[in-house]
Design a protein around this motif. Structure first.
Motif, mmCIF file in Angstrom:
data_model
loop_
_atom_site.group_PDB
_atom_site.id
_atom_site.type_symbol
_atom_site.label_atom_id
_atom_site.label_comp_id
_atom_site.label_asym_id
_atom_site.label_seq_id
_atom_site.Cartn_x
_atom_site.Cartn_y
_atom_site.Cartn_z
ATOM 1 N N ASN A 1 0.815 -1.222 0.000
ATOM 2 C CA ASN A 1 0.000 0.000 0.000
ATOM 3 C C ASN A 1 0.846 1.268 0.000
ATOM 4 O O ASN A 1 0.304 2.368 -0.084
ATOM 5 C CB ASN A 1 -0.904 0.029 1.237
ATOM 6 N N HIS A 2 2.178 1.123 0.085
ATOM 7 C CA HIS A 2 3.024 2.292 0.309
ATOM 8 C C HIS A 2 4.052 2.516 -0.802
ATOM 9 O O HIS A 2 4.950 3.345 -0.646
ATOM 10 C CB HIS A 2 3.739 2.141 1.658
ATOM 11 N N HIS A 3 3.909 1.759 -1.892
ATOM 12 C CA HIS A 3 4.831 1.897 -3.032
ATOM 13 C C HIS A 3 6.284 1.804 -2.551
ATOM 14 O O HIS A 3 7.143 2.591 -2.949
ATOM 15 C CB HIS A 3 4.601 3.218 -3.756
ATOM 16 N N ALA A 4 6.538 0.810 -1.696
ATOM 17 C CA ALA A 4 7.843 0.700 -1.051
ATOM 18 C C ALA A 4 8.718 -0.396 -1.626
ATOM 19 O O ALA A 4 9.864 -0.547 -1.201
ATOM 20 C CB ALA A 4 7.656 0.457 0.453
ATOM 21 N N ASN A 5 8.203 -1.167 -2.574
ATOM 22 C CA ASN A 5 9.013 -2.266 -3.109
ATOM 23 C C ASN A 5 8.965 -2.271 -4.632
ATOM 24 O O ASN A 5 8.049 -1.716 -5.253
ATOM 25 C CB ASN A 5 8.548 -3.616 -2.551
ATOM 26 N N VAL B 1 13.573 -2.881 -1.529
ATOM 27 C CA VAL B 1 12.634 -2.257 -0.592
ATOM 28 C C VAL B 1 13.095 -0.842 -0.295
ATOM 29 O O VAL B 1 14.250 -0.625 0.093
ATOM 30 C CB VAL B 1 12.532 -3.055 0.721
ATOM 31 N N PHE B 2 12.210 0.123 -0.495
ATOM 32 C CA PHE B 2 12.495 1.517 -0.181
ATOM 33 C C PHE B 2 12.005 1.758 1.249
ATOM 34 O O PHE B 2 10.818 2.002 1.492
ATOM 35 C CB PHE B 2 11.766 2.433 -1.166
ATOM 36 N N TYR B 3 12.930 1.613 2.204
ATOM 37 C CA TYR B 3 12.528 1.603 3.605
ATOM 38 C C TYR B 3 12.037 2.953 4.119
ATOM 39 O O TYR B 3 11.446 3.022 5.203
ATOM 40 C CB TYR B 3 13.676 1.077 4.478
ATOM 41 N N THR C 1 6.489 0.296 5.877
ATOM 42 C CA THR C 1 6.049 0.266 7.273
ATOM 43 C C THR C 1 6.206 -1.124 7.878
ATOM 44 O O THR C 1 5.752 -1.375 8.992
ATOM 45 C CB THR C 1 4.572 0.685 7.399
ATOM 46 N N ASN C 2 6.821 -2.056 7.137
ATOM 47 C CA ASN C 2 6.974 -3.438 7.599
ATOM 48 C C ASN C 2 5.627 -4.071 7.933
ATOM 49 O O ASN C 2 5.519 -4.872 8.862
ATOM 50 C CB ASN C 2 7.897 -3.519 8.817
ATOM 51 N N CYS C 3 4.609 -3.715 7.176
ATOM 52 C CA CYS C 3 3.277 -4.280 7.436
ATOM 53 C C CYS C 3 3.191 -5.746 7.038
ATOM 54 O O CYS C 3 2.270 -6.457 7.425
ATOM 55 C CB CYS C 3 2.211 -3.482 6.699
ATOM 56 N N GLN C 4 4.119 -6.207 6.214
ATOM 57 C CA GLN C 4 4.268 -7.609 5.829
ATOM 58 C C GLN C 4 3.192 -8.118 4.853
ATOM 59 O O GLN C 4 2.990 -9.319 4.716
ATOM 60 C CB GLN C 4 4.320 -8.496 7.066
ATOM 61 N N HIS C 5 2.514 -7.203 4.177
ATOM 62 C CA HIS C 5 1.593 -7.647 3.135
ATOM 63 C C HIS C 5 2.340 -8.466 2.084
ATOM 64 O O HIS C 5 1.838 -9.476 1.587
ATOM 65 C CB HIS C 5 0.918 -6.445 2.469
ATOM 66 N N CYS C 6 3.551 -8.022 1.738
ATOM 67 C CA CYS C 6 4.341 -8.730 0.729
ATOM 68 C C CYS C 6 4.679 -10.145 1.190
ATOM 69 O O CYS C 6 4.657 -11.101 0.398
ATOM 70 C CB CYS C 6 5.612 -7.955 0.394
ATOM 71 N N VAL C 7 4.988 -10.292 2.483
ATOM 72 C CA VAL C 7 5.297 -11.613 3.041
ATOM 73 C C VAL C 7 4.082 -12.521 2.940
ATOM 74 O O VAL C 7 4.177 -13.700 2.565
ATOM 75 C CB VAL C 7 5.746 -11.485 4.515
ATOM 76 N N ALA D 1 9.217 -16.473 -0.840
ATOM 77 C CA ALA D 1 10.509 -15.877 -1.165
ATOM 78 C C ALA D 1 10.829 -14.665 -0.303
ATOM 79 O O ALA D 1 11.972 -14.215 -0.272
ATOM 80 C CB ALA D 1 10.539 -15.480 -2.638
ATOM 81 N N ILE D 2 9.831 -14.116 0.389
ATOM 82 C CA ILE D 2 10.044 -12.972 1.263
ATOM 83 C C ILE D 2 9.706 -13.401 2.685
ATOM 84 O O ILE D 2 8.605 -13.883 2.953
ATOM 85 C CB ILE D 2 9.178 -11.768 0.856
ATOM 86 N N THR D 3 10.658 -13.257 3.576
ATOM 87 C CA THR D 3 10.471 -13.648 4.967
ATOM 88 C C THR D 3 10.991 -12.549 5.879
ATOM 89 O O THR D 3 11.502 -11.531 5.421
ATOM 90 C CB THR D 3 11.221 -14.964 5.277
#
Length: 361
Positions: free
Chosen positions: A197-201, A211-213, A217-223, A230-232
């Protein structure tokens, strides 16, 4: 022992007075809230949803709460973060329908906040949203659901993640660990990009995951959405995350005079994921009702106690997913014991677990 009000979904006859909105009106009348909001500016913090979400709090309940506050001499507004970008009008949330303004908690540009210092591991800053900080009274109006990072998304999550800036959300989520990408597992399907949701990756020209830190927000939606795992996370100590949530919540609540925060949990359309995912899946259990009170710890405990694994609707879980075999339904679903959040809230002084229920007939 804290006393809570409970308006159950169950009814005894076909009569409008037996429905949940009518019970909600009677709940508010008996809550002691009327005297508290008189002459005050009241922030009503709720989640406005996103994209195709349709499980957030229905407008009829919000309108009832707004009318109650106004009738009893309070001046109120609805607030959340990213309001403009989430287009709440798509879910029936407009000034005209709800009867009061809907504002971004940190202002339209997200730059209006007050920083409070904390000191818990890497968690250092609670940037309290300016419009919430400046209110005289806070009503924490939460839609209850599951949450992938902390198990329960209720009153605590609504404040800890919704009354602060991205910097604070990032620091809290970072307590659970950073993101690690496995190039050998990645199938480059792009689901992780769509879920952010944050256009961070993104993937660079060589196919490497970045990842554009600053935005993350480390919300972990991608995980959660990655079909290849592949993402942990490089750490899974979600107890630290729970304590970060509790500390943030306590910091926000302490901005108000004692007795000037009231909590309402709406237990309808209880889905597996947070409303910020921008979608609604089938309910995990039948609708339960509404819980309310002045003690957050008791309220969150009663909320979890009311959500029974024995009443699970299998359609609320993705087909083929195997649930865990121990603990609360949310623990079996997300692998996180939600009662640890309750322990953290009690530890920082936000209430007590023991409660009694005053049933709203």
């Amino acid at each position: 022992m804290a006393k809570l009000q409970f308006a159950p979904m169950a009814f005894t006859r076909y009569d409008a007075s037996q429905t949940l909105p009518a019970k909600f009106e009677r709940m508010l009348a008996a809550s002691g809230l009327a005297e508290k909001v008189n002459g005050k500016v009241v922030a009503i913090k709720m989640h406005v949803g996103d994209n195709l979400t349709f499980s957030t709090i229905p407008p009829v309940f919000i309108r009832i709460l707004v009318s109650f506050v106004q009738k009893n001499g309070g001046k109120c507004f609805i607030t959340d973060h990213y309001v403009a970008d989430r287009h709440p009008e798509n879910r029936g949330y407009t000034d005209g329908i709800l009867g009061c303004p809907i504002v971004d908690a940190c202002g339209y540009f997200g730059k209006y906040f007050y920083t409070k210092d904390v000191d818990f591991r890497t968690f250092k800053h609670v940037d309290v949203a300016g419009h919430i900080h400046d209110a005289d009274f806070l009503i924490d109006f939460s839609h209850v659901k599951g949450h992938g990072a902390c198990g329960l998304g209720g009153a605590c999550k609504n404040i800890a993640m919704g009354c602060v800036t991205d910097r604070t959300r990032h620091e809290i989520h970072a307590l659970e660990g950073g993101l690690v990408w496995d190039s050998e597992k990645c199938i480059h399907c792009g689901q992780c990009i769509d879920a952010c949701n944050h256009h961070a990756n993104s993937f660079d020209d060589n196919g490497n995951y970045k990842v554009f830190y600053h935005n993350c927000t480390n919300c972990q939606h991608c995980v959660k959405v990655c079909p290849a795992d592949a993402i942990t996370l490089d750490s899974h100590d979600y107890a630290d995350f729970q304590m970060g949530m509790a500390l943030c919540t306590k910091t926000v609540v302490d901005c108000f005079e004692p007795g000037n925060v009231f909590y309402i949990n709406v237990l309808t359309a209880i889905t597996a994921l947070c409303d910020c995912w921008g979608m609604t899946t089938p309910s995990l259990v039948p609708d339960i009702g509404i819980l309310a009170g002045w003690d957050m710890v008791a309220l969150e405990t009663a909320t979890l106690d009311a959500i029974k694994f024995e009443r699970l609707n299998p359609e609320g879980v993705p087909a083929g997913m195997e649930l865990g075999t121990e603990g609360h339904l949310f623990q079996r679903l997300h692998g996180k014991d939600p009662y640890i959040q309750i322990d953290a809230l009690e530890k920082v002084g936000l209430g007590e677990k023991e409660y009694t229920l005053d049933i709203v007939e």
